[in-house]
Design an enzyme around this catalytic site. Structure first.
Site: not given
Ligand code: PLP
Length: 387
Positions: A45, A130, A174, A178, A203, A206, A237
């Site tokens: 990522n 997620h 989101e 993801s 969220d 990404h 990421k």
């Molecule tokens: C990766 C991810 C998370 C978690 O983030 P980390 O910093 O890796 O713990 C939360 N939400 C989504 C949509 C993700 O892809």
């Protein structure tokens, strides 16, 4: 319990679903070394290639003295000056009155949702959310309502039927998904959350660093930042570091600092990590060409993959190639490995049954020439399968 464990492992193995850990050495430049062999990493990522950026590594090194660990949680003595600088930067970056840093995205989602929602409340969330969102909802004790992926008609149906029976309500999505790489219909979700008087959380794990004129995320791109109450995202990421942020109103920030248990009961991130995150935010501002090249290469790859006859979805730097059955997906990924491409097969339960896929995630480090070589190799897979 021992028997349950053994049976579980046997069954997973028999179904070809047993997962294990592989030691990987990240080499920078979009490359990894596994078991002595070098591969192009199409599974990370590290979308902008920032994890190996010299300025980020320099900031981290400069913050390594006189201590490495932070040695306490934020509410004790772990709230470093750098944490406060980062939070001010995030709040300006996301154009929100306040921000708070969590140790990871997982901890942010679990902490925020379980702190803000409780018994007597309800939460409406996308079916493909997620795991950290699902776990936060579960922990909160609020009544969950799952809407079909990106289906605002279904969301409205649920809101109309259920919203009135609960005290508070949260809508969560989101912004870039993801595992599917597609985009949430944010404007429409915002319209519904206003109409039905809900709090909205997005969220941007990404999308942070990639979408929007200033690279702050999809809420910026769609012009709804001011209307999404809680903007969450990660530094792990596209920003190439570690940790997560929540950007929101002042009183919500204060409430979270007092109630989010994953925030309160965990040692804060080392200052070196926070220093790297601060530098990463600066790079999003100063090196916008990285996100432009990334998205243009992603368009190119998606277009070419479609021509090879694979089912390809998404509108972002995440490009899933849906292959269907688990064993076939593993076979293709092994073939590609033989050619020097590291593409991880994603199988149930991470994705729905029958939707196993190769999840290609692009990085700024992958040049167009590299991608064209990959396209030739994956096109060969398709040809060989037909004959
Ligand atoms: C990766 C991810 C998370 C978690 O983030 P980390 O910093 O890796 O713990 C939360 N939400 C989504 C949509 C993700 O892809």
């Amino acid at each position: 319990m021992e028997r349950r464990i053994a049976e579980f492992l046997e069954q997973r193995e028999a179904e070809g679903l047993l997962r294990g850990l592989t030691p990987v050495q990240r080499l920078g430049g979009g490359k990894i070394r596994v078991n002595g062999r070098e591969y192009t990493d199409l599974s990370s990522n590290d979308y902008l290639g920032l994890s190996s950026h010299p300025e980020i590594r320099k900031s981290a090194m400069e913050a390594l003295s006189p201590v490495f660990g932070s040695a306490a949680s934020r509410l004790m003595t772990g709230s470093s000056l750098l944490h406060h600088i980062l939070e001010n930067r995030v709040s300006a970056f996301k154009k929100k009155p306040a921000a708070v840093v969590f140790n990871s995205g997982y901890q942010a989602n679990v902490g925020v949702i379980s702190a803000l929602c409780g018994k007597g409340d309800c939460v409406f969330f996308d079916r493909l959310s997620h795991a950290s969102i699902l776990d936060g909802i579960k922990l909160s004790g609020a009544r969950p309502f799952r809407f079909r992926h990106n289906d605002t008609g279904h969301l409205e149906e649920l809101l109309a039927r259920e919203r009135g029976r609960y005290r508070g309500a949260m809508v969560i999505t989101e912004t870039v998904f993801s595992m599917d790489g597609d985009l949430a219909p944010l404007e429409e979700i915002v319209r519904l959350k206003e109409r039905y008087n809900c709090v909205m959380m997005a969220d941007e794990a990404h999308a942070t660093g990639i979408f929007g004129k200033n690279g702050t995320g999809m809420a910026e791109e769609k012009g709804v930042s001011g209307k999404v109450d809680i903007l969450m995202g990660t530094f792990s990421k596209a920003l190439g570091g570690f940790g997560a942020y929540v950007a929101t109103a002042l009183d919500v920030r204060d409430y979270l600092v007092n109630t989010a248990r994953s925030f309160i009961y965990s040692t804060s991130l080392p200052p070196a990590v926070i220093a790297a995150d601060i530098t990463a935010l600066g790079l999003i501002e100063n090196e916008p060409y990285r996100r432009r090249v990334l998205l243009s290469n992603a368009d190119h790859l998606r277009g070419e993959l479609k021509k090879t006859g694979f089912t390809v979805t998404g509108d972002s730097q995440i490009i899933p190639v849906i292959t269907g059955d688990n064993a076939g997906t593993v076979r293709i990924s092994e073939y590609l490995r033989g050619k020097g491409w590291w593409v991880t097969p994603v199988r149930p339960p991470t994705v729905p049954e029958g939707k196993a896929r190769l999840r290609i995630s692009l990085s700024y480090d992958h040049t167009k020439e590299t991608l064209d070589r990959f396209i030739r190799d994956i096109a060969d897979v398709k040809r060989n399968r037909r004959t």
